[in-house]
Design a protein around this motif. Sequence first.
Motif, PDB file in Angstrom:
ATOM      1  N   LEU A  14      17.703  28.803  32.216  1.00 28.90           N
ATOM      2  CA  LEU A  14      16.426  28.119  32.013  1.00 28.90           C
ATOM      3  C   LEU A  14      15.398  29.075  31.402  1.00 28.90           C
ATOM      4  CD1 LEU A  14      14.760  25.510  32.440  1.00 28.90           C
ATOM      5  CD2 LEU A  14      14.082  26.429  34.653  1.00 28.90           C
ATOM      6  N   THR A  53      13.094  24.130  38.106  1.00 28.34           N
ATOM      7  CA  THR A  53      14.113  23.093  37.910  1.00 28.34           C
ATOM      8  C   THR A  53      14.192  22.580  36.478  1.00 28.34           C
ATOM      9  OG1 THR A  53      12.508  21.409  38.538  1.00 28.34           O
ATOM     10  CG2 THR A  53      13.925  22.258  40.286  1.00 28.34           C
ATOM     11  N   ASP A  54      13.134  22.791  35.692  1.00 32.39           N
ATOM     12  CA  ASP A  54      13.161  22.232  34.338  1.00 32.39           C
ATOM     13  C   ASP A  54      12.005  22.827  33.531  1.00 32.39           C
ATOM     14  OD1 ASP A  54      14.027  20.698  32.225  1.00 32.39           O
ATOM     15  OD2 ASP A  54      13.708  18.763  33.199  1.00 32.39           O
ATOM     16  N   TYR A  55      12.020  22.537  32.242  1.00 31.37           N
ATOM     17  CA  TYR A  55      10.955  23.028  31.361  1.00 31.37           C
ATOM     18  C   TYR A  55      10.626  21.926  30.361  1.00 31.37           C
ATOM     19  CZ  TYR A  55       8.794  25.573  27.519  1.00 31.37           C
ATOM     20  OH  TYR A  55       7.945  25.989  26.515  1.00 31.37           O
ATOM     21  N   LYS A  88       7.779  12.835  39.164  1.00 31.62           N
ATOM     22  CA  LYS A  88       8.897  13.596  39.724  1.00 31.62           C
ATOM     23  C   LYS A  88       8.570  14.239  41.056  1.00 31.62           C
ATOM     24  CE  LYS A  88      11.456  14.567  35.567  1.00 31.62           C
ATOM     25  NZ  LYS A  88      12.343  15.487  34.895  1.00 31.62           N
ATOM     26  N   ASP A 433      18.542  19.712  38.474  1.00 27.92           N
ATOM     27  CA  ASP A 433      17.696  18.750  39.192  1.00 27.92           C
ATOM     28  C   ASP A 433      18.148  18.552  40.635  1.00 27.92           C
ATOM     29  OD1 ASP A 433      19.924  17.218  38.837  1.00 27.92           O
ATOM     30  OD2 ASP A 433      18.991  15.711  37.558  1.00 27.92           O
TER      31      ASP A 433
END
Length: 443
Positions: A14, A53-55, A88, A433
Amino acid sequence: MKEPSIKIKIRNDLREAMLKDLRRPHKFAAERIGFMLTTSKRFANGSYIVYATDYVPVDDSDYIRDKYVGASISSTAIRKAMQIVLDKNCGCFHVHLHDHKGKPSPSRTDLTGGVPQIIDSFLSVDDSQLHGMTILSADSIYVDIKGKEQKGFVKPKISSFVGYPMKFHFNESRKTKSSDIFKRQSFLGSESSFLFDNVKVGIIGFGGGGSHIGQQLAHIGIKNLTIFDDDKIEASNLNRLIGGWYSDIAKSTQKVKIAERLIKKILPKSKPNLVPEKWQNQPELLQQCDIIVGCVDSLIGRRELEAECRRHLIPYIDIGMDVHTIDGAPYMSGQVILSMPGMACFKCMNFLTEQNLAEEGKKYGDVGGLPQVVWPNGVLASSAVGILVDLITGWTKKQNRKVYLSYDGNIGIVEENARAEYSPACCEHYPLDQVGSVRFKKL
Ligand SMILES: [Zn+2]
Ligand SMILES: [Zn+2]
């Protein structure tokens, strides 16, 4: 109020994706901005871990011309990020890049410009999460964090990049003290003794394998060990339990007590955290470890432990041995495997398959006393400790190494198993996720 102790963990794949995005040129903005999504867990002791967890990159059209700062984004970009936080139920960190090596530090506009207000607006959408600002550099990171209980920013105690090797960025300055005890391992780097003082290593099972691991980690100088074993020594353990004494048998000494005695005699300043229970009964103690070495008996036990480690972004080094019969003769084999979050898992490497898990499930209950002896455990544990030291210090300079070592105990050879090479570069069994505590979406 005392500042909470916070750790932040970012999977290396990530981080690389963020760097790649932030380095893309923009039509007129001199730099780029993105949002790193996170989930955080508060532990019973009041500490937190924040998991990336994310970008989400800022859309090209959401930049505005501003001659005073490198990049300025519109309120639309911020509204989009706030909507993601709402949908989210996640944390959100403003991210930009100072593209040099070493620790980045925020400029005056980074600290006093619009960023603090953006973070407050994320908090106003969801104050159950921690939010903040991150500056990446080519190899390091700066982080400011804010939650509903803090007036200002808090700096995480450790920011780590989870990959091979691990990268631990500590907030406090490094005291490198020289000690005669460790002068023969100074090739591990000037920061190694600081890292060994501060990195938390968990050992699951203090039997034939785990006892070798604990002993070696104490010699190396790793002070924060958490040792899980719910068992007591029996006569049949004495052939391989390092640190176990004949006199312990009559006393049925707990294995974690044997661990403590062994480790404290070598490293009196260590603070082994003894857990005389299965890790499943004390999952938070496992979740707070930075690296786990698993010495568990069953494949099903490995699957469970791997799932927990992946969820909490913890590298898991597994060791195990077995003796079975081939053509009427005993054959001794073993393995050392690293399950690194973001990279190939035990399933990707064909070490755990639906078939071998099902076969073991059928046999469950009548496995009886599996053959176990001291010397293969010593070989496997030593190989695992070598991997662990490289993960912490990066002394071999290997990057993104996949580890699956096979041991042929009849001839005494450890070699790289081809399954590591042929396994996929990234794993689809444990997506980002699913990182962090199990969450229930707000309806
Ligand atoms: Zn900046
Ligand atoms: Zn996988």
